[in-house]
Design an enzyme around this catalytic site. Structure first.
Site, PDB file in Angstrom:
ATOM      1  N   SER A  65      46.229  25.147  36.463  1.00  0.00           N
ATOM      2  CA  SER A  65      46.011  26.089  37.560  1.00  0.00           C
ATOM      3  C   SER A  65      46.137  25.354  38.886  1.00  0.00           C
ATOM      4  CB  SER A  65      44.620  26.726  37.443  1.00  0.00           C
ATOM      5  OG  SER A  65      43.607  25.747  37.631  1.00  0.00           O
ATOM      6  N   LYS A  66      45.936  26.098  39.980  1.00  0.00           N
ATOM      7  CA  LYS A  66      46.100  25.518  41.314  1.00  0.00           C
ATOM      8  C   LYS A  66      45.134  24.369  41.571  1.00  0.00           C
ATOM      9  CE  LYS A  66      48.031  29.610  43.551  1.00  0.00           C
ATOM     10  NZ  LYS A  66      47.853  30.628  44.616  1.00  0.00           N
ATOM     11  N   ARG A  67      44.006  24.366  40.889  1.00  0.00           N
ATOM     12  CA  ARG A  67      43.048  23.285  41.144  1.00  0.00           C
ATOM     13  C   ARG A  67      43.572  21.934  40.652  1.00  0.00           C
ATOM     14  NH1 ARG A  67      40.893  25.923  36.742  1.00  0.00           N
ATOM     15  NH2 ARG A  67      40.504  24.662  34.879  1.00  0.00           N
TER      16      ARG A  67
END
Length: 478
Positions: A244-246
């Site tokens: 994910s973006k994290r």
């Protein structure tokens, strides 16, 4: 029949890493087998799909070099096919009309959950007679179309990666094919398209495994031959959770913006969940032609892959280091444009400078940021480097005097530049390293660079003199 495969993204977001890997595997399989690679845009989610996202997907695939043979086909323009397929399933008794409202369905799901049962559709409209259903439709009552899943037995298929997979039909809900507004669901449109496009292999993410029995049932109800299914493992972040973006950028074009070269990204992606067999198993660097010749479904792993930004950075450095300056120049020019750099220097000088710097580059953006001083007279001095090597005002004064020595030199080569500096250091009774380190910061803005005298040749005689002359004006942190 030669293989026919497809990549079918939904334009509700940009092309992300998982989608790009799926597209790559399909592309490699098609190219390896001499088959056909089809691009289909699944844009029937009219509220969330956008033209901007479509363009982002096409641009991402083009950047990766994943050219398609047919398409792009847009599901939004193929609604008649889906409705005709639904009617065929209804006429053959494999589907039925459902008149339950959204509110009724939500209430029953809540009741089932509260009672500890699975919140599945209770199939109450399945018992309606055909005549009753027709009368309710004629009376203007809205209805959806559901597939009649067999109530006994199992649905199974053989997966090229995971082997035989079997689902108990009692655990499958009578899923919706057509909504009451006539818009097809994913389950219907994907099968109608795959059958119509004569696909032989369905290569997609393992997150689609739970959808497959519903599609297998439709294939059999339509009398169509099952394709070969191959579900590829998921891509996880370093912490083993879904990427994910994290974990950093996940959009393919975001990696382009970070200065990743497409061949490095493609090489890296190809080994996320796949590995070549035999003598090549432990290799990491492959040309596009090599991966294409080696690719097979049998090399796809059952285990999830881990996306590591450090590993991608390594690939990128390796590819940049091995690029010719001619290959690098058009890529670097794009970075210069974004940074507002317009080098007014002969092409041969630019190529020579790229050759000098590429071994130190981590990504393409370095040529416009970290190496900006080599291509523009507007560059920043690293304050840490200035504080370390230019804090002494005597050093800066000496660099200005050294500039005059270079200005009056009759010859300016690496050897002569070094001879002049060392002779000047001896004359002034200072260590040559003091001048070398200070000059490096004044000329490049950085404390670390290739050999100072090689750098001087890359910058040119006039530029070296000008920058050393301005050494006293460099701001040094207190």
């Amino acid at each position: 029949m030669k293989p026919r495969v497809r990549f079918a993204p939904s334009p509700t977001g940009y092309l992300h890493v998982g989608g790009a890997r799926t597209a790559l595997f399909n592309w490699l399989f098609a190219r390896h087998t001499g088959g056909t690679f089809i691009l289909r845009i699944e844009d029937t989610d009219f509220e969330r799909s956008s033209e901007e996202m479509v363009e982002g997907i096409l641009d991402g695939m083009s950047w990766l070099g994943l050219n398609w043979d047919e398409g792009p086909f847009y599901q939004s323009k193929r609604l008649d096919l889906y409705r005709a397929t639904a009617e065929k399933l209804l006429a053959s008794g494999h589907a039925y009309r459902c008149f339950c409202t959204k509110e009724e369905l939500e209430q029953r799901r809540a009741e089932a959950t509260a009672a500890g049962r699975q919140p599945m559709y209770d199939r109450r409209c399945r018992t309606l007679s055909e005549e009753t259903a027709k009368q309710r439709v004629a009376a203007g009552e809205m209805s959806a179309l559901r597939f009649a899943v067999p109530e006994q037995g199992t649905t199974f298929f053989d997966d090229a990666v995971f082997g035989r997979i079997e689902f108990a039909n009692a655990e499958l809900e009578d899923f919706v094919l057509l909504r009451s507004d006539g818009i097809p669901t994913y389950h219907l449109s994907v099968v109608a398209d795959d059958v119509d496009m004569r696909l032989t292999h369905i290569i997609r993410g393992a997150d689609h495994l739970s959808n497959t029995p519903k599609q297998v049932l439709q294939y059999r109800a339509l009398g169509a031959e099952l394709p070969v299914f191959a579900h590829v493992p998921l891509i996880l972040g370093p912490d083993k959770t879904r990427l994910s973006k994290r974990h950093g950028a996940t959009s393919v074009l975001a990696y382009k913006d970070l200065g990743i070269v497409p061949e490095a990204f493609r090489n890296f992606l190809s080994l996320l969940g796949w590995s070549p067999e035999g003598d090549n198993k432990n290799r990491e660097i492959f040309s596009s032609q090599e991966v294409t010749s080696l690719f097979s479904l049998s090399g796809i792993s059952k285990s999830n892959a881990v996306f590591g930004n450090e590993k991608l950075a390594w690939y990128n450095q390796e590819y940049i280091r091995n690029y010719s300056a001619e290959m690098l120049l058009p890529l670097v020019e794009q970075e210069w444009v974004k940074a507002g750099i317009w080098p007014e220097r002969p092409r041969e000088e630019l190529l020579s400078t790229l050759d000098l710097l590429k071994a130190r580059a981590r990504n393409l953006t370095d040529f416009a940021i970290a190496f900006r001083a080599y291509f523009s007279d507007e560059y920043e001095i690293d304050p840490t480097a200035a504080a370390k090597f230019l804090k002494d005002t005597q050093v800066r004064a000496l660099l200005v005097e050294l500039a005059s020595r270079y200005m009056n030199a009759t010859e300016f080569t690496e050897q002569s530049a070094e001879t002049i500096l060392r002779a000047f250091a001896e004359e002034k009774q200072v260590k040559p390293g003091l001048l070398i380190n200070g000059a490096r910061v004044a000329l490049t803005g950085q404390a670390v660079a290739p050999s100072l005298f090689t750098v001087m040749m890359a910058l040119g005689h006039q530029r070296v003199v000008k920058r050393l002359t301005a050494a006293e004006q460099i701001a040094v942190p207190a």
